[in-house]
Design a protein around this motif. Structure first.
Motif, short mmCIF file in Angstrom:
data_model
loop_
_atom_site.label_atom_id
_atom_site.label_comp_id
_atom_site.label_asym_id
_atom_site.label_seq_id
_atom_site.Cartn_x
_atom_site.Cartn_y
_atom_site.Cartn_z
N GLN A 11 0.87 -1.16 0.64
CA GLN A 11 0.32 0.36 -0.44
C GLN A 11 1.52 1.34 0.41
OE1 GLN A 11 -2.46 -0.64 3.71
NE2 GLN A 11 -4.06 -1.53 2.01
N ASP A 12 0.52 2.27 -1.11
CA ASP A 12 1.10 3.28 -0.48
C ASP A 12 0.68 4.73 0.60
OD1 ASP A 12 1.36 6.60 -3.51
OD2 ASP A 12 2.24 5.88 -1.42
N ALA A 13 1.84 4.15 0.83
CA ALA A 13 1.42 5.26 2.35
C ALA A 13 1.21 7.36 2.47
CB ALA A 13 2.45 5.15 4.04
N GLY A 14 1.52 7.26 1.01
CA GLY A 14 0.92 8.49 1.47
C GLY A 14 -0.48 8.62 0.18
N ALA A 15 -0.94 7.29 -0.19
CA ALA A 15 -2.05 8.06 -0.61
C ALA A 15 -3.31 8.12 0.91
CB ALA A 15 -2.18 7.02 -1.98
N ARG A 16 -4.32 9.06 0.06
CA ARG A 16 -5.59 9.25 0.27
C ARG A 16 -6.49 9.27 0.05
NH1 ARG A 16 -3.27 11.81 5.34
NH2 ARG A 16 -5.66 12.57 6.13
#
Length: 179
Positions: free
Chosen positions: A29-34
């Motif tokens: 998972q992309d930790a920066g995506a919201r």
């Protein structure tokens, strides 16, 4: 009697991810995506933990909550939904994803009759436990299998099922535009 599925663990004796903390990220998972969770915006890597926590807390009250929130209308929606699936009475294999407590699965099993096999897949073991208890109480255990797995990473080969359904659980999938 519950048996282990060749596709993954059943609730009985399965690993439980309910202890995972919502802030623990998974490597894919992309930790920066919201994304949205209810009326809040959260990091994408946190969402599954929040979802797990909510369904862990409400598993035994989930069906009553649906009755209260929809005025019972969710039962009509589910009947219409299953009528559109039209399970064959001469043999039918169905996968109900995010099927937790079994409402859709039970309807498919009854509509298709004794030659219908339904696999209920859900990421939350507490919801699956409720589904297993309800299946036993309603005499549907022989037609149903319960598998703990993620809707976004199905543990089945292509062509395994005649039909696939996902109802309200679609909101929890990362690719969904409405979360």
């Amino acid at each position: 009697m519950l048996k282990r599925s060749r596709y993954g663990p059943l609730v009985a004796g399965s690993g439980n991810n309910a202890d995972a903390h919502p802030s623990e990220a998974t490597p894919d998972q992309d930790a920066g995506a919201r994304t949205h969770f209810g009326y809040s915006e959260v990091r994408l890597d946190q969402k599954q933990g929040f979802v797990d926590d909510v369904f862990h807390k409400v598993a035994h009250r989930y069906d009553v909550m649906n009755d209260l929130m929809s005025g019972g209308l969710h039962r009509v929606w589910k009947d219409v939904f299953v009528a559109r699936v039209r399970p064959s009475r001469s043999g039918f294999k169905h996968l109900d994803v995010a099927g937790g407590t079994g409402d859709i699965a039970f309807r498919v099993a009854r509509a298709g009759g004794p030659k219908t096999d339904v696999t209920v897949l859900d990421i939350n073991p507490d919801m699956l436990r409720v589904g297993i208890e309800r299946a036993e109480k309603n005499g549907l255990s022989r037609q149903l299998k319960f598998v703990e797995a993620n809707a976004e990473d199905l543990p089945f080969p292509d062509g395994e099922f005649d039909a696939y359904t996902i109802a309200f659980g679609i909101r929890m999938c990362r690719g969904s535009t409405r979360r």
